[in-house]
Motif scaffolding. Structure first.
Motif, mmCIF file in Angstrom:
data_model
loop_
_atom_site.group_PDB
_atom_site.id
_atom_site.type_symbol
_atom_site.label_atom_id
_atom_site.label_comp_id
_atom_site.label_asym_id
_atom_site.label_seq_id
_atom_site.Cartn_x
_atom_site.Cartn_y
_atom_site.Cartn_z
ATOM 1 N N ILE A 271 0.513 -1.365 -0.094
ATOM 2 C CA ILE A 271 0.101 0.071 -0.157
ATOM 3 C C ILE A 271 0.955 1.360 0.391
ATOM 4 C CG2 ILE A 271 -0.871 0.428 2.661
ATOM 5 C CD1 ILE A 271 -3.686 0.734 1.866
ATOM 6 N N VAL A 272 0.276 1.906 -0.726
ATOM 7 C CA VAL A 272 2.026 3.370 -0.658
ATOM 8 C C VAL A 272 0.130 4.859 -1.235
ATOM 9 C CG1 VAL A 272 1.475 3.808 -3.000
ATOM 10 C CG2 VAL A 272 3.726 3.928 -1.985
ATOM 11 N N PHE A 273 0.639 5.536 0.094
ATOM 12 C CA PHE A 273 0.153 7.240 -0.415
ATOM 13 C C PHE A 273 0.533 8.679 -1.232
ATOM 14 C CE2 PHE A 273 -3.412 4.778 1.364
ATOM 15 C CZ PHE A 273 -4.729 5.643 1.639
ATOM 16 N N ILE A 274 0.196 9.438 -1.756
ATOM 17 C CA ILE A 274 1.069 10.448 -2.676
ATOM 18 C C ILE A 274 0.581 11.533 -2.081
ATOM 19 C CG2 ILE A 274 1.633 9.178 -5.077
ATOM 20 C CD1 ILE A 274 -0.544 10.648 -6.197
ATOM 21 N N ASP A 275 0.306 11.610 -1.017
ATOM 22 C CA ASP A 275 -0.598 12.429 -0.478
ATOM 23 C C ASP A 275 -2.037 12.289 1.344
ATOM 24 O OD1 ASP A 275 -2.931 12.675 -1.340
ATOM 25 O OD2 ASP A 275 -2.351 13.852 -3.347
ATOM 26 N N LYS A 276 -2.193 12.824 1.743
ATOM 27 C CA LYS A 276 -3.438 12.750 2.766
ATOM 28 C C LYS A 276 -5.090 11.635 1.439
ATOM 29 C CE LYS A 276 -2.269 14.220 6.567
ATOM 30 N NZ LYS A 276 -2.873 15.450 7.490
ATOM 31 N N GLN A 277 -4.648 12.404 0.467
ATOM 32 C CA GLN A 277 -5.276 11.730 -0.260
ATOM 33 C C GLN A 277 -5.739 10.418 -0.782
ATOM 34 O OE1 GLN A 277 -8.975 13.007 1.017
ATOM 35 N NE2 GLN A 277 -7.417 14.327 2.352
ATOM 36 N N ARG A 278 -4.785 10.366 -1.558
ATOM 37 C CA ARG A 278 -4.880 9.469 -2.958
ATOM 38 C C ARG A 278 -3.542 8.417 -2.741
ATOM 39 N NH1 ARG A 278 -3.152 13.160 -7.583
ATOM 40 N NH2 ARG A 278 -2.242 14.457 -5.532
ATOM 41 N N GLY A 279 -3.812 7.548 -2.785
ATOM 42 C CA GLY A 279 -3.099 5.950 -2.850
ATOM 43 C C GLY A 279 -3.634 5.193 -3.058
ATOM 44 N N TRP A 280 -2.536 3.744 -2.953
ATOM 45 C CA TRP A 280 -2.884 2.660 -4.116
ATOM 46 C C TRP A 280 -2.849 1.408 -3.117
ATOM 47 C CZ3 TRP A 280 -1.564 7.138 -5.859
ATOM 48 C CH2 TRP A 280 -2.258 7.323 -7.164
ATOM 49 N N ALA A 281 -3.866 0.437 -3.587
ATOM 50 C CA ALA A 281 -3.180 -0.905 -2.478
ATOM 51 C C ALA A 281 -3.442 -1.851 -3.537
ATOM 52 C CB ALA A 281 -4.436 -1.298 -1.564
ATOM 53 N N VAL A 282 -2.943 -2.860 -3.488
ATOM 54 C CA VAL A 282 -2.185 -4.202 -4.577
ATOM 55 C C VAL A 282 -1.815 -5.553 -3.952
ATOM 56 C CG1 VAL A 282 -1.259 -1.947 -6.169
ATOM 57 C CG2 VAL A 282 0.546 -3.907 -4.649
ATOM 58 N N GLY A 283 -2.494 -6.430 -4.573
ATOM 59 C CA GLY A 283 -2.498 -7.604 -4.121
ATOM 60 C C GLY A 283 -3.565 -9.230 -5.461
ATOM 61 N N GLY A 284 -4.294 -9.795 -4.457
ATOM 62 C CA GLY A 284 -4.041 -10.721 -5.908
ATOM 63 C C GLY A 284 -3.935 -11.898 -5.401
#
Length: 341
Positions: A271-284
């Motif tokens: 999981i990573v965020f570029i600011d307090k609002q926008r982020g991504w989580a990856v898996g599967g």
């Protein structure tokens, strides 16, 4: 009785045309929705170049230089911003699975893996040496707090510490008998020179406020999931991702953690965020990848298409001027690239 009016020959032709257009649109819909993520390295099956292996971690030093590591000693490097990737031979006597690659500066980097494997570079990966490490557990993550102080975590509750820039490491691992519960530590991050976090299996969360001199176990109510990644955008605001689509969020420096709704069932490995609002989580898993995106700090998470059916394991972000370049690595050697301003 309601009657259905059959189209005339002209109307029938128009109807068939619309049906064909809808089918074609349906076929290309996944591709259109995946335009946000570009496949810069195809999976093993599409490439068929003899270089195979699942990727466990990806890391970009700058906009051009990036690394990825994975199973069976796989190491990949790019020097052209991910347009091409070359296999790197580390010339190790034993082929071991590699779990993480991390650079603390543009020169100093670490590769960790199974059976206590640790490699270190001081010249941006031109050469790699093997520091002293009296531990045979899998090492999953490394983090340098300063140029001299660093930590690594791994299986069997392994926590190792270096005070000489990564040249030597000391610490302990649990001794676990066959059949006993085995706690693995999967990620570590520091939010300041003194405060850091570790997460791991069975809902394990550990916290330090004295630069790792001591670690306090944090109890999470009703959470016994395996936790795979922890990320803080600032000392107060952080997220944890884990098993079965779990995402936890804190807005008070970890005093409280609240579960965020993701509607996901697959494990979220990073999981990573570029600011307090926008982020991504990856898996599967091996049958489908999972990319979740939020634009409101995790209040809602929306799925995005990665264009391939394979688990995604790692995210790396590098900011170039006003553009964030986001890289994702995963199963069958696939690498994706996206951008956000």
């Amino acid at each position: 009785m309601n009657r259905v009016k059959l189209p005339s020959d002209q109307g029938r032709g128009q109807a068939y045309s619309w049906i064909i257009l809808l089918i074609v649109a349906g076929l290309f819909l996944p591709v259109a929705s995946a335009q946000e993520w570009k496949v810069v390295r195809e999976d093993d099956f599409a490439r068929a170049d003899g270089i195979e292996g699942d990727l466990k971690a990806i890391y970009f030093i700058d906009q051009n230089s990036g690394w990825a590591v994975g199973l069976q000693g796989l190491v990949l490097q790019t020097s052209d911003g991910g347009q091409s990737w070359e296999k790197v031979d580390l010339q190790q006597e034993r082929v071991r699975d590699l779990w993480n690659i991390y650079f603390s500066t543009d020169k100093v980097g670490f590769i960790t893996g199974t059976s206590g494997l640790l490699l270190m570079t001081a010249d941006s990966g031109q050469t790699w040496n093997q520091p002293e490490l009296n531990n045979r557990r899998r090492i999953t993550r490394a983090w340098m707090v300063t140029e001299q102080l660093g930590f690594m975590v791994g299986e069997n509750s392994t926590v190792l510490k270096s005070v000489d820039g990564g040249q030597t490491w000391l610490g302990e691992s649990e001794r676990v008998r066959v059949g006993e519960k085995r706690t693995n530590l999967d990620d570590i991050c520091f939010v300041s020179l003194t405060e850091g976090w570790i997460v791991g299996s069975f809902g394990t969360v550990m916290h330090t406020t004295d630069a790792g001199e001591s670690w306090e176990q944090i109890a999470l109510e009703e959470i016994d999931h395996n936790l795979y990644a922890v990320f803080f955008i600032d000392p107060q605001t952080g997220w944890i991702s884990g098993q079965e689509g779990l995402v936890l969020h804190t807005a008070d420096g970890g005093q409280t953690w609240n579960q965020q709704e993701t509607d996901a069932y697959d494990d979220l490995h990073d999981i990573v965020f570029i600011d307090k609002q926008r982020g991504w989580a990856v898996g599967g898993d091996i049958f489908a990848n999972m990319i979740l995106h939020t634009a409101n700090g995790g209040e809602t998470w929306e799925p995005q298409s990665g264009g391939r059916s394979t688990a995604l394991r790692s995210i790396s972000v590098h900011k170039q001027e006003e553009t964030h370049h986001i890289w994702i690595g995963g199963g069958a050697g696939i690498i994706l690239h996206g951008q956000a301003n």
